[in-house]
Design a protein around this motif. Sequence first.
Motif, PDB file in Angstrom:
ATOM      1  N   THR A 214       1.768  -5.836  -7.317  1.00  0.00           N
ATOM      2  CA  THR A 214       2.058  -4.419  -7.530  1.00  0.00           C
ATOM      3  C   THR A 214       2.717  -4.163  -8.881  1.00  0.00           C
TER       4      THR A 214
ATOM      5  N   ARG B 234       2.023   1.798  -3.521  1.00  0.00           N
ATOM      6  CA  ARG B 234       0.982   2.296  -4.427  1.00  0.00           C
ATOM      7  C   ARG B 234       0.671   3.763  -4.169  1.00  0.00           C
ATOM      8  N   ASP B 235       0.722   4.175  -2.920  1.00  0.00           N
ATOM      9  CA  ASP B 235       0.381   5.557  -2.567  1.00  0.00           C
ATOM     10  C   ASP B 235       1.560   6.513  -2.704  1.00  0.00           C
TER      11      ASP B 235
ATOM     12  N   LYS C  83       0.838  -1.211   0.000  1.00  0.00           N
ATOM     13  CA  LYS C  83       0.000   0.000   0.000  1.00  0.00           C
ATOM     14  C   LYS C  83       0.867   1.252   0.000  1.00  0.00           C
TER      15      LYS C  83
ATOM     16  N   TYR D 205       5.367  -7.189  -1.830  1.00  0.00           N
ATOM     17  CA  TYR D 205       4.906  -6.322  -2.920  1.00  0.00           C
ATOM     18  C   TYR D 205       4.157  -7.104  -3.999  1.00  0.00           C
TER      19      TYR D 205
END
Length: 256
Positions: free
Chosen positions: A184, A162-163, A159, A181
């Motif tokens: 991703t 991704r952010d 996360k 990961y």
Amino acid sequence: MRGVLRAEPVWVETFTGLRMDRFVKLVKVVRERGGNGPGGGRPWCLPLADRVLLVAVYYRTNLTMRQLAPLFGVSPATVCRGIQRLRPLLAIEPATRPTDAVDRSWIVDGTLIPVRDRKTGASLRTYRFSANVQVIIDADTKLVIAAARPVPGNTADAKAWRDSGLAAVCEDVPVLADGAYINTGLVVPHRKRPGRALLPGEEEDNAEHRKVRARVEHAFARMKHYKILRDCRQRGHGLHHAVQAVAHLHNFALAA
């Protein structure tokens, strides 16, 4: 009050890990970014080189403002102003896509940094407030390519990645990561599945993957020679500025 530390080779090499010629280039970068200010105001008590050294000493030793002040012969308030002024100017240069992207490989991983700021970190099982910082390095040179803004330490690596917005930096470049990961789009190890062992070729791939990916841990170890990344007392954007500056110093030292 006369200070002890000056921008001389013995202190520069001790507290920055840079040879004097590399430190001079670092000071030049800070000057070009506006380190001396727009001019016309009250002059600084210390020359720019000494102020750059001051910030490096602060990041390297994690001493308080009151402890640093007598070392440079200035007041704690002057130390604070110097750090606040220069810390964003020491940040690592924005990454650019390499021309030989297909032939290069990068590595990404997250590292936990203990923080005092409750808004920046989160409590973990170790009962320490920590922040998660995603860092990309070049697999060949071990130079830091980019570092994301800190997120609470209880954020999963997938996360946080991704952010972070770092995916845009890695376009067309193969990026290695660990099993955290998955899904991703990064290159992760082969997974064991229920009732199916890894194939011989997959085991060899995983072994090579681990060998290469270990280089990011080596980079983290070097960066954490700067004790600010072991217990950051800075609030707000302080940790982000510290990570960016330490990454810059790390790159200068490796390029020396």
